[in-house]
Design a protein around this motif. Structure first.
Motif, short mmCIF file in Angstrom:
data_model
loop_
_atom_site.label_atom_id
_atom_site.label_comp_id
_atom_site.label_asym_id
_atom_site.label_seq_id
_atom_site.Cartn_x
_atom_site.Cartn_y
_atom_site.Cartn_z
N THR A 108 7.77 44.05 25.52
CA THR A 108 7.27 43.95 24.15
C THR A 108 7.05 42.51 23.72
OG1 THR A 108 9.56 44.00 23.35
CG2 THR A 108 8.38 46.11 23.45
N GLY A 109 7.24 41.58 24.63
CA GLY A 109 7.01 40.18 24.31
C GLY A 109 6.90 39.35 25.57
N PRO A 110 6.54 38.06 25.44
CA PRO A 110 6.36 37.20 26.62
C PRO A 110 7.59 37.13 27.51
CG PRO A 110 5.46 36.16 24.65
CD PRO A 110 6.20 37.37 24.18
N GLY A 111 8.79 37.01 26.89
CA GLY A 111 10.00 36.92 27.69
C GLY A 111 10.25 38.16 28.50
N ALA A 112 10.08 39.33 27.85
CA ALA A 112 10.28 40.60 28.56
C ALA A 112 9.22 40.79 29.64
CB ALA A 112 10.24 41.75 27.56
N LEU A 122 3.12 37.60 41.83
CA LEU A 122 1.69 37.33 41.95
C LEU A 122 0.90 38.06 40.87
CD1 LEU A 122 1.05 37.38 45.82
CD2 LEU A 122 0.89 35.42 44.25
N GLY A 123 1.33 39.29 40.55
CA GLY A 123 0.65 40.04 39.50
C GLY A 123 0.77 39.35 38.15
N LYS A 124 1.94 38.80 37.86
CA LYS A 124 2.15 38.08 36.61
C LYS A 124 1.33 36.79 36.58
CE LYS A 124 6.80 39.98 36.30
NZ LYS A 124 8.25 39.74 36.48
N ALA A 125 1.25 36.12 37.72
CA ALA A 125 0.45 34.89 37.79
C ALA A 125 -1.02 35.19 37.55
CB ALA A 125 0.65 34.22 39.14
#
Length: 292
Positions: A108-112, A122-125
């Motif tokens: 629900t947010g950048p940290g999570a 790699l998917g997050k990058a």
């Protein structure tokens, strides 16, 4: 001596939400019309069903509607359900997705998002590269999955977008038009060149223009709303109650043709023939294809 005009006869084929709403609106426009809804199942409602399972209210099909598209909200009020409308609570922000054999929390947010198990590093990058992805060719109409793959990467499209489209429409994200289902997402790219840039611009605009603000736990622009004491099927029940015996169940339409004298002839599986001045076909597309 003049002959009084006969009230028009309107037949609605299909007793799901679209059919019931069509019949109700026809009566608002033509109060004297002879309106009948023909539904092949034993009860109206189509895919909109609500059950209590082990003490929990479970919607089989739609679980509500968004208030930024006000027609459903206004219809519920018009059929006397206004006092039963219930917006989603903040607890609805906590959602999970069944993924790789387990329930996993949706970030629900950048940290999570950075710690989420739904994407590989790699998917997050790849998601982080979104601001540097160019626009689609002018006039193109991508699928929702194709758009997400291009802008956010295939992992994100598979893990987030495909289940979201399935949950909203029971459809396939690889075959669903982005501009038809999510026109606001398409406009973010058209107007601002990308999703991140578009969301930043929207946040700035929301400071001065309330219409640009995103509502509660709902998704893009609106608050998820339903009926806490009966689920989404409550709207079906309200429409059915308003229409009364105009709704015929167990009436399967198997034929539809023009009548020689004008209007239409509708043939039921029982062999009964009904004449109508107007026919509304409110069935799933594959059923309509057979009739038309």
């Amino acid at each position: 001596m003049s002959v009084p005009a006969r009230a028009p006869r309107v037949l609605v084929v299909g007793g799901g939400l679209s059919g019931l709403a069509s019949a109700w609106f026809a009566l608002q426009a033509l109060p004297d019309a002879d309106v009948t809804v023909l539904e092949r199942e034993a009860a109206p409602g189509g895919c909109a069903r609500s059950d209590v399972v082990d003490g929990y209210l479970v919607d089989r099909g739609p679980n509500g509607f968004l208030t930024n598209v006000p027609e459903s909200y206004e219809l519920a009020q018009a059929v006397g359900l206004g006092d039963r409308l219930t917006p989603a609570t903040d607890a609805a922000r906590q959602r999970s997705l069944w993924f790789r054999g387990a329930l996993r929390a949706l970030p629900t947010g950048p940290g999570a998002f950075l710690t989420s198990e739904l994407l590989s590093p790699l998917g997050k990058a790849r998601v982080a590269l979104e601001p540097f992805i160019g626009r689609a060719p002018a006039g193109s109409d991508e699928t929702v999955h194709g758009f997400a793959t291009r802008r956010l990467g295939p992992e994100f499209a598979d893990a987030f977008i495909a289940p979201m489209v399935l949950g909203i429409t029971a459809g396939d994200a690889t075959r669903t038009s982005l501009r038809s289902l999510f026109p606001r997402l398409a406009r973010l790219e058209d107007d601002h060149g990308g999703l991140v840039r578009g969301m930043i611009a929207r946040r700035r605009a929301a400071r001065t223009d309330p219409s640009e603000r995103v509502g509660g736990p709902s998704g893009p622009g609106g608050r998820l709303t339903s009926f806490a004491d009966g689920g989404a099927e409550t709207l079906i029940e309200g429409l059915h109650r308003a229409l009364g015996d105009r709704v015929r169940t167990g009436a399967e339409v198997v034929g539809l043709e023009h009548a020689e004298a004008g209007g239409y002839r509708v043939r039921l599986a029982s062999g009964e023939i009904l004449d109508a001045d107007r026919v509304v076909v409110a069935t799933p597309s594959f059923v309509a294809a057979e009739l038309l």
